[in-house]
Write a protein that holds these residues in place. Structure first.
Motif, PDB file in Angstrom:
ATOM      1  N   THR A 120       5.441  -0.619  10.235  1.00  0.00           N
ATOM      2  CA  THR A 120       6.569  -0.090   9.458  1.00  0.00           C
ATOM      3  C   THR A 120       6.626   1.436   9.470  1.00  0.00           C
ATOM      4  OG1 THR A 120       5.245  -0.190   7.430  1.00  0.00           O
ATOM      5  CG2 THR A 120       6.631  -2.084   7.919  1.00  0.00           C
ATOM      6  N   ARG A 121       5.753   2.055  10.274  1.00  0.00           N
ATOM      7  CA  ARG A 121       5.720   3.522  10.360  1.00  0.00           C
ATOM      8  C   ARG A 121       5.537   4.161   8.983  1.00  0.00           C
ATOM      9  NH1 ARG A 121      10.017   5.650  14.923  1.00  0.00           N
ATOM     10  NH2 ARG A 121       9.204   4.431  16.645  1.00  0.00           N
ATOM     11  N   TRP A 122       4.653   3.599   8.208  1.00  0.00           N
ATOM     12  CA  TRP A 122       4.427   4.087   6.848  1.00  0.00           C
ATOM     13  C   TRP A 122       3.831   5.486   6.862  1.00  0.00           C
ATOM     14  CZ3 TRP A 122       0.248   5.282   3.645  1.00  0.00           C
ATOM     15  CH2 TRP A 122       0.505   5.251   2.275  1.00  0.00           C
ATOM     16  N   ALA A 123       2.951   5.760   7.828  1.00  0.00           N
ATOM     17  CA  ALA A 123       2.316   7.079   7.976  1.00  0.00           C
ATOM     18  C   ALA A 123       1.644   7.113   9.343  1.00  0.00           C
ATOM     19  CB  ALA A 123       1.299   7.325   6.863  1.00  0.00           C
ATOM     20  N   ASP A 124       0.985   8.233   9.663  1.00  0.00           N
ATOM     21  CA  ASP A 124       0.251   8.285  10.925  1.00  0.00           C
ATOM     22  C   ASP A 124      -1.026   7.465  10.793  1.00  0.00           C
ATOM     23  OD1 ASP A 124      -2.135  10.090  10.196  1.00  0.00           O
ATOM     24  OD2 ASP A 124      -0.442  11.306   9.562  1.00  0.00           O
ATOM     25  N   LEU A 140      10.634  -2.157  -3.272  1.00  0.00           N
ATOM     26  CA  LEU A 140       9.748  -3.267  -3.626  1.00  0.00           C
ATOM     27  C   LEU A 140       8.782  -3.627  -2.501  1.00  0.00           C
ATOM     28  CD1 LEU A 140      12.167  -5.707  -5.506  1.00  0.00           C
ATOM     29  CD2 LEU A 140      10.542  -4.057  -6.476  1.00  0.00           C
ATOM     30  N   PHE A 141       8.951  -3.001  -1.337  1.00  0.00           N
ATOM     31  CA  PHE A 141       8.122  -3.352  -0.185  1.00  0.00           C
ATOM     32  C   PHE A 141       6.638  -3.126  -0.468  1.00  0.00           C
ATOM     33  CE2 PHE A 141       5.911  -1.757   3.628  1.00  0.00           C
ATOM     34  CZ  PHE A 141       5.900  -2.916   4.384  1.00  0.00           C
ATOM     35  N   ALA A 142       6.273  -1.911  -0.900  1.00  0.00           N
ATOM     36  CA  ALA A 142       4.856  -1.580  -1.117  1.00  0.00           C
ATOM     37  C   ALA A 142       4.226  -2.439  -2.217  1.00  0.00           C
ATOM     38  CB  ALA A 142       4.716  -0.093  -1.445  1.00  0.00           C
ATOM     39  N   PRO A 143       4.871  -2.599  -3.407  1.00  0.00           N
ATOM     40  CA  PRO A 143       4.265  -3.458  -4.429  1.00  0.00           C
ATOM     41  C   PRO A 143       4.124  -4.908  -3.981  1.00  0.00           C
ATOM     42  CG  PRO A 143       5.931  -2.044  -5.409  1.00  0.00           C
ATOM     43  CD  PRO A 143       6.062  -1.894  -3.927  1.00  0.00           C
ATOM     44  N   GLY A 157       1.226  -5.130  -1.468  1.00  0.00           N
ATOM     45  CA  GLY A 157      -0.030  -4.916  -2.178  1.00  0.00           C
ATOM     46  C   GLY A 157      -0.422  -6.104  -3.022  1.00  0.00           C
ATOM     47  N   THR A 158       0.546  -6.713  -3.707  1.00  0.00           N
ATOM     48  CA  THR A 158       0.268  -7.858  -4.571  1.00  0.00           C
ATOM     49  C   THR A 158      -0.252  -9.042  -3.765  1.00  0.00           C
ATOM     50  OG1 THR A 158       1.973  -7.181  -6.145  1.00  0.00           O
ATOM     51  CG2 THR A 158       1.239  -9.463  -6.252  1.00  0.00           C
ATOM     52  N   ALA A 159       0.440  -9.367  -2.679  1.00  0.00           N
ATOM     53  CA  ALA A 159       0.066 -10.529  -1.874  1.00  0.00           C
ATOM     54  C   ALA A 159      -1.325 -10.359  -1.259  1.00  0.00           C
ATOM     55  CB  ALA A 159       1.108 -10.757  -0.775  1.00  0.00           C
ATOM     56  N   ILE A 160      -1.557  -9.197  -0.654  1.00  0.00           N
ATOM     57  CA  ILE A 160      -2.851  -8.981  -0.006  1.00  0.00           C
ATOM     58  C   ILE A 160      -3.955  -8.834  -1.049  1.00  0.00           C
ATOM     59  CG2 ILE A 160      -4.153  -7.491   1.555  1.00  0.00           C
ATOM     60  CD1 ILE A 160      -1.541  -6.739   2.901  1.00  0.00           C
ATOM     61  N   GLY A 161      -3.658  -8.184  -2.175  1.00  0.00           N
ATOM     62  CA  GLY A 161      -4.644  -8.031  -3.234  1.00  0.00           C
ATOM     63  C   GLY A 161      -5.108  -9.374  -3.772  1.00  0.00           C
ATOM     64  N   PRO A 207       2.129   2.996  -5.302  1.00  0.00           N
ATOM     65  CA  PRO A 207       2.959   1.788  -5.370  1.00  0.00           C
ATOM     66  C   PRO A 207       2.301   0.556  -4.745  1.00  0.00           C
ATOM     67  CG  PRO A 207       4.275   3.670  -4.674  1.00  0.00           C
ATOM     68  CD  PRO A 207       2.835   4.091  -4.603  1.00  0.00           C
ATOM     69  N   ILE A 208       1.456   0.786  -3.731  1.00  0.00           N
ATOM     70  CA  ILE A 208       0.741  -0.333  -3.112  1.00  0.00           C
ATOM     71  C   ILE A 208      -0.340  -0.854  -4.055  1.00  0.00           C
ATOM     72  CG2 ILE A 208      -0.698  -1.031  -1.153  1.00  0.00           C
ATOM     73  CD1 ILE A 208       0.650   1.096   0.518  1.00  0.00           C
ATOM     74  N   LEU A 209      -0.997   0.062  -4.765  1.00  0.00           N
ATOM     75  CA  LEU A 209      -2.098  -0.320  -5.647  1.00  0.00           C
ATOM     76  C   LEU A 209      -1.630  -0.847  -6.994  1.00  0.00           C
ATOM     77  CD1 LEU A 209      -4.517   2.719  -5.082  1.00  0.00           C
ATOM     78  CD2 LEU A 209      -4.426   0.559  -3.824  1.00  0.00           C
TER      79      LEU A 209
END
Length: 253
Positions: free
Chosen positions: A165-169, A134-137, A140-144, A76-78
């Motif tokens: 955001t505690r997305w993962a470790d 919609l958070f991840a897309p 990703g869009t803005a930073i991409g 979703p980020i990519l």
């Protein structure tokens, strides 16, 4: 061979060694060094993005072999970041506009490097910020788009946000940042080469080939040895000082 190119190649190799040891590409520092060397601003993103690709390819493979890349969470980020990076690379900016955007981006990157330890602490005591689909897309869009435009891979912006955001470790976030940098650097470089023309972009690549050799060697050393010459916190602080110094020169000269 020009002596200044050899000095840059050594600095690029050292940068690649340090960044590869923590899963990043080093694009912000490459851009900072190139800006200090007063290269043609149109060549900066091409050189920095290609260096990113060279460095993080090995890191991405290493993370994949260790099973740290969760593709179901990363896509979703990519999803929109890749076309956004390509569009960013296609953006035609005048020198003043490009340098202003670059200066602001470097300043933000330097601040993020400095405050990342505090972000880690906030993550340890804070709660999940958002679980919106919609958070991840959106992130990703803005930073991409930014990464393709100025030649910064984007991991330096993505990692702190995912930490907070505690997305993962932290290990999986480093792996995610490595993948993000790789795919968006490829997309951004494609846009940059389409904008400038393959012949013009190829000339820049050929003219500065020692830099690519430097990051190739430095990236391998960083991946294999995971350099511990300085504690990671000091590496980040020194890098942040360099980036902020260059940002100040760009914005206030």
């Amino acid at each position: 061979m020009d002596f200044s190119i050899l000095v840059l190649a050594l600095l690029f190799a050292a940068t690649a060694t340090l960044y590869a040891s923590v899963g990043f590409g080093g694009g912000s520092t490459y851009i900072a060094l190139l800006a200090l060397a007063a290269l043609d601003y149109r060549a900066l993103p091409v050189i920095a993005l290609l260096c990113n690709i060279i460095v993080v390819t090995g890191g991405t493979i290493r993370f994949q072999l260790r099973g740290l890349i969760d593709w179901s969470k990363i896509w979703p980020i990519l999803l929109l970041s890749v076309p956004a990076a390509w569009l960013g690379g296609r953006m035609v900016l005048e020198q003043d506009s490009f340098m202003l955007l670059l200066g602001i981006s470097l300043a933000a990157a330097g601040v993020l490097l400095i405050i990342e330890p505090f972000i880690r602490r906030a993550r340890a005591i804070g709660g999940q910020w958002t679980g919106h689909q919609l958070f991840a897309p959106a992130i990703g869009t803005a930073i991409g788009f930014l990464s393709g435009t100025v030649g910064i891979g984007g991991g330096i912006f993505l990692a702190p946000i995912l930490l907070l955001t505690r997305w993962a470790d932290s290990r999986r976030i480093a792996a995610t940042a490595s993948v993000f940098i790789l795919v968006n650097s490829i997309a951004g470089l494609g846009g940059q080469l389409m904008k400038s023309g393959l012949s013009s972009g190829g000339e820049a690549i050929l003219a500065y080939w020692p830099l690519f050799l430097g990051v190739l060697l430095g990236g391998q050393v960083g991946s294999i040895l995971a350099s511990k010459a300085l504690p990671e916190i000091w590496i980040r602080r020194l890098t942040a000082l360099l980036i902020l110094y260059v940002a100040a020169r760009i914005l206030w000269v």
